[in-house]
Design an enzyme around this catalytic site. Structure first.
Site, mmCIF file in Angstrom:
data_model
loop_
_atom_site.group_PDB
_atom_site.id
_atom_site.type_symbol
_atom_site.label_atom_id
_atom_site.label_comp_id
_atom_site.label_asym_id
_atom_site.label_seq_id
_atom_site.Cartn_x
_atom_site.Cartn_y
_atom_site.Cartn_z
ATOM 1 N N LYS A 76 0.823 -1.215 0.000
ATOM 2 C CA LYS A 76 0.000 0.000 0.000
ATOM 3 C C LYS A 76 0.858 1.266 0.000
ATOM 4 C CE LYS A 76 -4.249 -1.984 1.807
ATOM 5 N NZ LYS A 76 -4.552 -2.597 0.532
ATOM 6 N N THR A 91 -9.557 -0.233 1.172
ATOM 7 C CA THR A 91 -8.513 0.438 1.941
ATOM 8 C C THR A 91 -7.518 1.136 1.026
ATOM 9 O OG1 THR A 91 -8.760 -1.275 3.624
ATOM 10 C CG2 THR A 91 -6.813 0.112 3.776
ATOM 11 N N SER A 140 -12.933 -4.199 0.354
ATOM 12 C CA SER A 140 -11.524 -4.561 0.419
ATOM 13 C C SER A 140 -11.359 -5.892 -0.325
ATOM 14 C CB SER A 140 -11.045 -4.639 1.868
ATOM 15 O OG SER A 140 -11.213 -5.911 2.393
ATOM 16 N N GLY A 141 -10.146 -6.180 -0.756
ATOM 17 C CA GLY A 141 -9.888 -7.375 -1.561
ATOM 18 C C GLY A 141 -10.441 -8.666 -0.975
ATOM 19 N N ASP A 158 -11.702 -7.475 -5.118
ATOM 20 C CA ASP A 158 -11.038 -7.961 -6.328
ATOM 21 C C ASP A 158 -12.067 -8.501 -7.314
ATOM 22 O OD1 ASP A 158 -8.568 -7.384 -5.153
ATOM 23 O OD2 ASP A 158 -8.298 -9.428 -4.415
ATOM 24 N N HIS A 209 -7.327 -14.689 -0.108
ATOM 25 C CA HIS A 209 -8.206 -14.588 -1.273
ATOM 26 C C HIS A 209 -7.426 -14.796 -2.577
ATOM 27 C CE1 HIS A 209 -6.415 -10.684 -0.691
ATOM 28 N NE2 HIS A 209 -6.888 -10.241 -1.844
#
Length: 137
Positions: free
Chosen positions: A12, A36, A54-55, A60, A87
């Site tokens: 990030k 995020t 979020s992922g 995603d 994930h």
């Protein structure tokens, strides 16, 4: 162009640095991000970002759905190759969809910089053809 920005937790800060360095280019485009990552980009740069979950919570997959509809033109996904992701199947699916729909994809900082600079130079004219846009119109 519609640009998706995704970064694993340990990447990030790299995404913040990238979007800060190329803010003047990115502000000319529509930005989409997982939750995020999008929040951190907006806080650091002031750039408007459409945020998804979020992922690990489906972000995603939400971006993948846009790719499958040809609604994303470029993906920058700064992945952490040294940390297992809960994930990972979603990550693999997003990368696969980018390949299926010929969406330019960067998974590291070096490639991300090349793609962003290429956007500024108009290197992705084929995306206009995909969308039925006439650049001379």
């Amino acid at each position: 162009m519609k640009i998706a920005l995704i970064a694993h937790d340990r990447k990030k800060q790299d995404m913040i640095q990238l979007t800060t360095a190329y803010k003047d280019i990115l502000k000319k485009h529509e930005l989409f991000a997982t939750g995020t990552t999008g929040l951190k980009i907006t806080e650091a740069t002031g750039l408007p970002v459409v945020r998804f979950q979020s992922g690990p919570l489906g972000g995603d997959q939400q971006i993948g759905a846009l790719i499958a509809k040809n609604d994303i033109d470029l993906v920058i996904f700064l992945r952490d190759p040294l940390t297992a992701q809960p994930h990972e199947p979603d990550v693999s699916a997003l990368i696969r969809l980018s390949d299926v729909y010929a969406i330019p994809l960067a998974t590291n900082m070096g490639t991300a910089e090349i793609l962003i600079r290429s956007v500024e130079e108009g290197a992705f004219e084929f995306r206009n053809i995909v969308h039925g846009r006439d650049r001379d119109a």
